[in-house]
Design an enzyme around this catalytic site. Sequence first.
Site, PDB file in Angstrom:
ATOM      1  N   GLY A  75       0.823  -1.208   0.000  1.00  0.00           N
ATOM      2  CA  GLY A  75       0.000   0.000   0.000  1.00  0.00           C
ATOM      3  C   GLY A  75       0.853   1.252   0.000  1.00  0.00           C
ATOM      4  O   GLY A  75       0.538   2.238  -0.662  1.00  0.00           O
ATOM      5  N   THR A  76       1.938   1.217   0.744  1.00  0.00           N
ATOM      6  CA  THR A  76       2.826   2.385   0.847  1.00  0.00           C
ATOM      7  C   THR A  76       3.383   2.762  -0.526  1.00  0.00           C
ATOM      8  O   THR A  76       3.406   3.943  -0.893  1.00  0.00           O
ATOM      9  CB  THR A  76       3.973   2.083   1.833  1.00  0.00           C
ATOM     10  N   ASN A 157      -7.566   3.855   9.535  1.00  0.00           N
ATOM     11  CA  ASN A 157      -7.090   2.583  10.087  1.00  0.00           C
ATOM     12  C   ASN A 157      -7.260   2.490  11.599  1.00  0.00           C
ATOM     13  O   ASN A 157      -7.393   1.413  12.149  1.00  0.00           O
ATOM     14  CB  ASN A 157      -5.625   2.350   9.708  1.00  0.00           C
ATOM     15  N   SER A 205      -3.881  -2.873  -0.379  1.00  0.00           N
ATOM     16  CA  SER A 205      -2.778  -3.717   0.085  1.00  0.00           C
ATOM     17  C   SER A 205      -3.291  -5.124   0.369  1.00  0.00           C
ATOM     18  O   SER A 205      -4.298  -5.281   1.083  1.00  0.00           O
ATOM     19  CB  SER A 205      -2.199  -3.095   1.365  1.00  0.00           C
ATOM     20  N   GLY A 206      -2.596  -6.126  -0.167  1.00  0.00           N
ATOM     21  CA  GLY A 206      -3.067  -7.516  -0.075  1.00  0.00           C
ATOM     22  C   GLY A 206      -3.273  -8.015   1.342  1.00  0.00           C
ATOM     23  O   GLY A 206      -4.238  -8.728   1.630  1.00  0.00           O
ATOM     24  N   HIS A 207      -2.369  -7.629   2.257  1.00  0.00           N
ATOM     25  CA  HIS A 207      -2.409  -8.263   3.585  1.00  0.00           C
ATOM     26  C   HIS A 207      -3.522  -7.735   4.480  1.00  0.00           C
ATOM     27  O   HIS A 207      -3.682  -8.210   5.609  1.00  0.00           O
ATOM     28  CB  HIS A 207      -1.037  -8.187   4.276  1.00  0.00           C
ATOM     29  N   THR A 243      10.387  -7.578 -11.826  1.00  0.00           N
ATOM     30  CA  THR A 243       9.710  -8.854 -12.099  1.00  0.00           C
ATOM     31  C   THR A 243       8.545  -9.053 -11.126  1.00  0.00           C
ATOM     32  O   THR A 243       8.685  -8.817  -9.919  1.00  0.00           O
ATOM     33  CB  THR A 243      10.718 -10.021 -11.980  1.00  0.00           C
ATOM     34  N   CYS A 331       4.913   3.767  21.764  1.00  0.00           N
ATOM     35  CA  CYS A 331       6.021   4.077  22.646  1.00  0.00           C
ATOM     36  C   CYS A 331       7.230   4.449  21.792  1.00  0.00           C
ATOM     37  O   CYS A 331       7.907   3.599  21.253  1.00  0.00           O
ATOM     38  CB  CYS A 331       6.341   2.866  23.508  1.00  0.00           C
TER      39      CYS A 331
END
Length: 394
Positions: A75-76, A157, A205-207, A243, A331
């Site tokens: 995604g980034t 998010n 993003s896939g994940h 690739t 943190c």
Amino acid sequence: MMNPEDAVYMDNNATTRVAPEVLEAMMPYLRDYYGNPSSMHRFGGQVGAAITEARKKVASLLGAEPEEIVFTSCGTESDSTAIFSALQSFPDKRHVVTTRVEHPAVKNLCENLDTLTGHKHRLTRLMVAADGTLDLQKYEEALADDTAIVSVMWANNETGVIFPIAEMARIARERGILFHTDAVQAVGKVPINLKELDVDFLSLSGHKLHGPKGIGVLYVRRGTPFVPFLVGGHQEKGRRGGTENVASIVGLGRACDLAAAHMAEENSRVKALRDKLEQGLLSSIPHSMLNGHKTDRLPNTANISFEYVEGEAILLHMDQYNICASSGSACTSGSLEPSHVLRAMGVPFTAAHGSIRYSLSIYNTEAEIDFVLEKMPPIIAGLRQMSPFWKADA
Ligand code: PLP
């Protein structure tokens, strides 16, 4: 190591489990069909055909054309590609409009554009209201003749709050300004039909939708001026060199199929579980509150503040019961900073520090919700007993 079967996993906005069907679809492309899709021989060609199929599936979930889908690494990368592309396409326009609550993938890029490009930019970061929503009038007022691109996330998010992307994209189009949306948290959870929208770029993003990590997509509307971010081979029709990550592309295609099939469940069963969790926590734990709009929100996300306790401490106690979630404070260098999203919403200091994000998926069960509802009240009560803020106020 924690046994995966023991995890009560409620951190799906961070990442999701790879669906078994996705893994199954990927395996042949890791094990047997290792040819390069650009090769002239049939062994490579059949791998290229698998990419073509996956591209159709991604396009179908988004209501896009397969040619409008560019595979990236995450995604980034998709976010960076869209924003840099617009700035290079319109070198005379140096104004970018975004919000104060974007993911770091957009936030940190926009805040560092001058250093990254060597050119001076003007950045407007739109404020949000206390419930995390945007003011459309302020948005319209922010657009200017030198605005190159608007980049606004589809859904947040941390809070799950959904922005009025259709309306915002329409307004940008009327002004001749490119519109990008980071839809990483929205794809698979809410219906998207790009044919009906004036969106020029969309990132996913896939994940985040039960696909693998390390695969993303940038949707580029046909006819949109485009400058590649990764320059190299002719892959992706010259729009992204390198690739192809074949197995992950195939996996993402399968994940998109599944997302289309599970969308109704996400919006009914998952939402009912989320609502039960949310209402249960708010009613059983005093001094707790919901962060984010009550209804304009992803069906899987509940961000709840427990006043006078530290999010990190809550997470550690939850971890003892194998409950996985996220906190709204990170943190960093020894100091606990509340998240920029909660700060932008004006969540008071004592509440922002004790915020927990529960993000569910189709794999969560009612028994898990009951378990969390049983464990949370004593965790919070125990921590409050040790909190100087709680004692001062009680
Ligand atoms: N945008 C949003 C809204 C996200 O939630 C995330 C990941 O948390 C990203 C972008 C980055 O995606 P990736 O991890 O694929 O780079």
